[in-house]
Design a protein around this motif. Sequence first.
Motif, PDB file in Angstrom:
ATOM      1  N   MET A 109       0.824  -1.209   0.000  1.00 51.18           N
ATOM      2  CA  MET A 109       0.000   0.000   0.000  1.00 51.18           C
ATOM      3  C   MET A 109       0.859   1.261   0.000  1.00 51.18           C
ATOM      4  O   MET A 109       0.539   2.241  -0.679  1.00 51.18           O
ATOM      5  N   GLY A 113       0.643   3.626  -3.109  1.00 48.17           N
ATOM      6  CA  GLY A 113       0.172   4.966  -2.814  1.00 48.17           C
ATOM      7  C   GLY A 113       1.167   6.037  -3.217  1.00 48.17           C
ATOM      8  O   GLY A 113       0.798   7.088  -3.746  1.00 48.17           O
ATOM      9  N   THR A 114       2.464   5.749  -2.978  1.00 45.60           N
ATOM     10  CA  THR A 114       3.500   6.711  -3.359  1.00 45.60           C
ATOM     11  C   THR A 114       3.580   6.860  -4.874  1.00 45.60           C
ATOM     12  O   THR A 114       3.693   7.977  -5.397  1.00 45.60           O
ATOM     13  N   GLY A 117       0.347   8.558  -6.097  1.00 41.85           N
ATOM     14  CA  GLY A 117       0.362   9.943  -5.636  1.00 41.85           C
ATOM     15  C   GLY A 117       1.326  10.806  -6.418  1.00 41.85           C
ATOM     16  O   GLY A 117       1.034  11.957  -6.750  1.00 41.85           O
ATOM     17  N   ALA A 147       4.531   9.998   2.440  1.00 42.69           N
ATOM     18  CA  ALA A 147       4.570   8.550   2.665  1.00 42.69           C
ATOM     19  C   ALA A 147       5.439   8.225   3.880  1.00 42.69           C
ATOM     20  O   ALA A 147       5.089   7.373   4.710  1.00 42.69           O
TER      21      ALA A 147
END
Length: 224
Positions: A109, A113-114, A117, A147
């Motif tokens: 995740m 997510g990084t 994003g 993050a």
Amino acid sequence: MSSLDWLNGQAFTAFGQHVIYSDIIGNTIGLAALALGWRRSILTWPVQVLSGVVLIGAYASAQLAGGVGKQLLVVFVALWGWSQWRRGKQQARDGSIAVRFAGGRERGMLVAGTALGTLAVGGLFTLVPSLSWNPWPDAYIFVGTLAAMTAQARGLVEFWFAWLLVDIVGVPLAFSSGLAFSGLVYVVYLVLVLWGLRSWWLRTRQNTAGTPAGRETAAEGALP
């Protein structure tokens, strides 16, 4: 002269770059916050908030709306991290925060997510040039910082790896952009990151070797 005027005043010139007091103070406080994070002290979060507030003044004085927005988000995440550690603090025997390595799902995740994003923020910076003059590296550093703070709030050792990846890009980018002071700050950050990574890593080994399984599980569960 008001305090705000003084903070946004020029301190000195280095390598042809004007350095203002708020930039110096904000980044120095940021270094202190990282050092407190290495010590697993809950004070790391209010100090990060203070650093963000001072840097908001620095970006505002330079009329960099994108920088102001990014620091506002950093302050918000720091406040959230502070609340997470306050909830978990009472579970630690020595008053510090229990730390651990992330599970496979958590790592996935964080990475996903990084990546997503960075794509989203980089695209936004590209579409709105006033937000950033160097959109993709700036987006990478910005999202990587968020993050790292998220992982730190959860007591994950991967927090330090995230900071390390941010510094790998941040150091050469700052120097190549003529931001000598910011580049120097990133170098100091790099040293603290390596030091902190070693400390947290050893801490997880001590927990595994010396803490009963049930108590360790409770400590880890204190950071949902």
